[in-house]
Design an enzyme around this catalytic site. Structure first.
Site, PDB file in Angstrom:
ATOM      1  N   ASP A  75     -29.030  28.939  25.581  1.00 52.12           N
ATOM      2  CA  ASP A  75     -28.722  28.314  23.981  1.00 52.12           C
ATOM      3  C   ASP A  75     -26.973  28.383  23.758  1.00 52.12           C
ATOM      4  OD1 ASP A  75     -29.064  27.293  21.574  1.00 52.12           O
ATOM      5  OD2 ASP A  75     -29.002  29.402  20.616  1.00 52.12           O
ATOM      6  N   CYS A 128     -42.209  14.517  11.167  1.00 52.60           N
ATOM      7  CA  CYS A 128     -41.259  15.213  11.122  1.00 52.60           C
ATOM      8  C   CYS A 128     -39.973  14.673  10.233  1.00 52.60           C
ATOM      9  CB  CYS A 128     -40.742  15.665  12.504  1.00 52.60           C
ATOM     10  SG  CYS A 128     -40.640  14.192  13.712  1.00 52.60           S
ATOM     11  N   CYS A 143     -34.258  26.014   8.709  1.00 51.14           N
ATOM     12  CA  CYS A 143     -35.124  25.177   7.969  1.00 51.14           C
ATOM     13  C   CYS A 143     -36.240  24.940   9.027  1.00 51.14           C
ATOM     14  CB  CYS A 143     -34.451  23.909   7.535  1.00 51.14           C
ATOM     15  SG  CYS A 143     -36.030  22.767   6.723  1.00 51.14           S
ATOM     16  N   CYS A 158     -39.356  20.336   9.839  1.00 45.14           N
ATOM     17  CA  CYS A 158     -39.510  19.298  10.586  1.00 45.14           C
ATOM     18  C   CYS A 158     -40.409  19.694  12.007  1.00 45.14           C
ATOM     19  CB  CYS A 158     -38.397  18.531  11.294  1.00 45.14           C
ATOM     20  SG  CYS A 158     -37.296  19.649  12.125  1.00 45.14           S
ATOM     21  N   CYS A 177     -45.213  19.153  12.635  1.00 40.41           N
ATOM     22  CA  CYS A 177     -45.454  18.593  13.862  1.00 40.41           C
ATOM     23  C   CYS A 177     -47.084  18.697  14.286  1.00 40.41           C
ATOM     24  CB  CYS A 177     -44.944  18.989  14.903  1.00 40.41           C
ATOM     25  SG  CYS A 177     -44.945  18.173  16.679  1.00 40.41           S
TER      26      CYS A 177
END
Length: 386
Positions: free
Chosen positions: A137, A197, A244, A247, A251
């Protein structure tokens, strides 16, 4: 899990990865053409990275895996499932409680995954001599396109990885190696005509399918943005105080997702549905204790309390005015400014009565600006701030 000497290198690596606690392991060629570079360039050139200056600064190294490490030939792409045990959107119906993104309710996944990646990399180096480097990441490696190339999933219309087995709930890590490994087949896009989404985004952060404008994304606004969140987005935050999940949670592929088996990734009760009124009282020490080992700690107390105050302003709960007023004199300007906005939302008359005095005595121009504007009264704003 055991392997025999007749197993292929890839089979042995996959078995060891699963033994270490990874939920998915596949392989990609790290030296092929890299169309993701053009998408990144367009994203940065359009300014959609906002204040994340590191994305522009490291763009050249992100242009291709070998741009960062010229000897890399293969990528071992790994996934850890963090599927929540409930729909993360359920808390949005309780405005007096704070909504923390599912991934941040447990221990910091960076530490969990990095430790395992290093263990796997050492094992690979000892068993199959070759150079290795690990990434999770924060390093300048575009993991989602590599994961798609390895067949872990595909980048959905919300730009995040979607898996047929784990839905939208996979943490990613990578081990690059100089050894040639047999690549797995890449994933195909299975979004079809679905746009759930895109429709779910409270701030319309998707200019088009497969494109994200981070400057409008609530995860960016609550985590990456250091100063005050733009006024037009504040009502759309609702009670989201860190990240958040909308989205991701909407899915349809999540119907195949599994609840995370990692105890360290499970939601702590204190972070599952914390009361906004209690969070507003956090000082620096209290913040560190509550968010020990949590990714939330990275934004610091001031930015977090800023988010909490916006959520309080959206709550409609006049009983929280006492906490808001106490923070009008906080040491941090970003907290004082958010408190002024929250007061104007919950107690307009009190806000008006204090306005002139606050404007004349406040030493921060940004905070004075909060007293000059008139916050819209709660609660009848459109969810579309465009």
């Amino acid at each position: 899990m055991t392997t025999s000497t007749s197993d292929t290198i890839e089979t042995q690596i996959r078995a060891e990865a699963l033994r270490l606690g990874f939920d998915a392991c596949r392989f990609a060629d790290a030296s092929e053409a890299w169309p993701a570079s053009d998408r990144l360039t367009q994203f940065v050139d359009a300014g959609r990275h906002g204040e994340m200056a590191w994305m522009a600064q490291t763009a050249e190294r992100r242009a291709h895996p070998t741009a960062m490490w010229g000897e890399a030939r293969s990528a071992v792409m790994l996934g850890v499932n963090y599927g929540p045990d409930a729909d993360p959107r359920e808390i949005l119906a309780h405005p007096q409680l704070g909504a923390i993104s599912a991934y941040a309710q447990g221990d910091d996944y960076h530490e969990l995954i990095k430790k395992r990646l290093k263990t796997l990399a050492r094992w690979m180096q000892q068993r199959f001599p070759a150079e290795v480097k690990v990434f999770v990441d924060t390093a300048p490696l575009m993991e989602k396109p590599l994961a798609e190339r390895a067949g872990l999933g595909w980048q959905g219309r919300h730009t995040n990885l979607v898996s047929r087995e784990f839905g939208s709930w996979l943490f990613l890590g990578a081990v690059l190696t100089t050894r040639e490994l047999k690549p797995d087949a890449p994933s195909q896009d299975h979004c079809g005509a679905c746009h759930a989404c895109l429709d779910a985004c409270p701030t319309n952060a998707f200019p088009a399918p497969y494109q994200l404008d981070a400057r409008r994304c609530i995860s960016y606004l609550t985590i990456e943005l250091k100063e005050a969140i733009p006024v037009e987005f504040r009502p759309a935050l609702g009670n989201r105080i860190y990240g958040c999940d909308d989205c991701l949670a909407v899915c349809p592929w999540n119907k195949f997702a599994q609840i995370a088996h990692e105890q360290a990734l499970h939601a702590r009760e204190a972070l599952r549905a914390p009361a906004l009124g209690e969070l507003a009282l956090l000082d620096e020490a209290g913040f560190r204790v509550l968010f020990a080992k949590s990714p939330v700690k990275r934004i610091g107390r001031d930015r977090f309390v800023r988010n909490v105050l916006y959520a309080i302003g959206n709550s409609g709960d006049a009983g929280l005015v006492t906490q808001v007023v106490a923070l009008l004199d906080d040491d941090a300007p970003v907290v004082r400014g958010a408190a002024a906005w929250a007061l104007g939302r919950l107690a307009p008359e009190r806000f008006e009565a204090m306005r002139a005095d606050r404007v004349s005595t406040e030493n921060s121009a940004a905070v004075r600006g909060e007293w000059v504007i008139t916050p819209p009264a709660h609660p009848d704003e459109s969810r579309d701030p465009s």
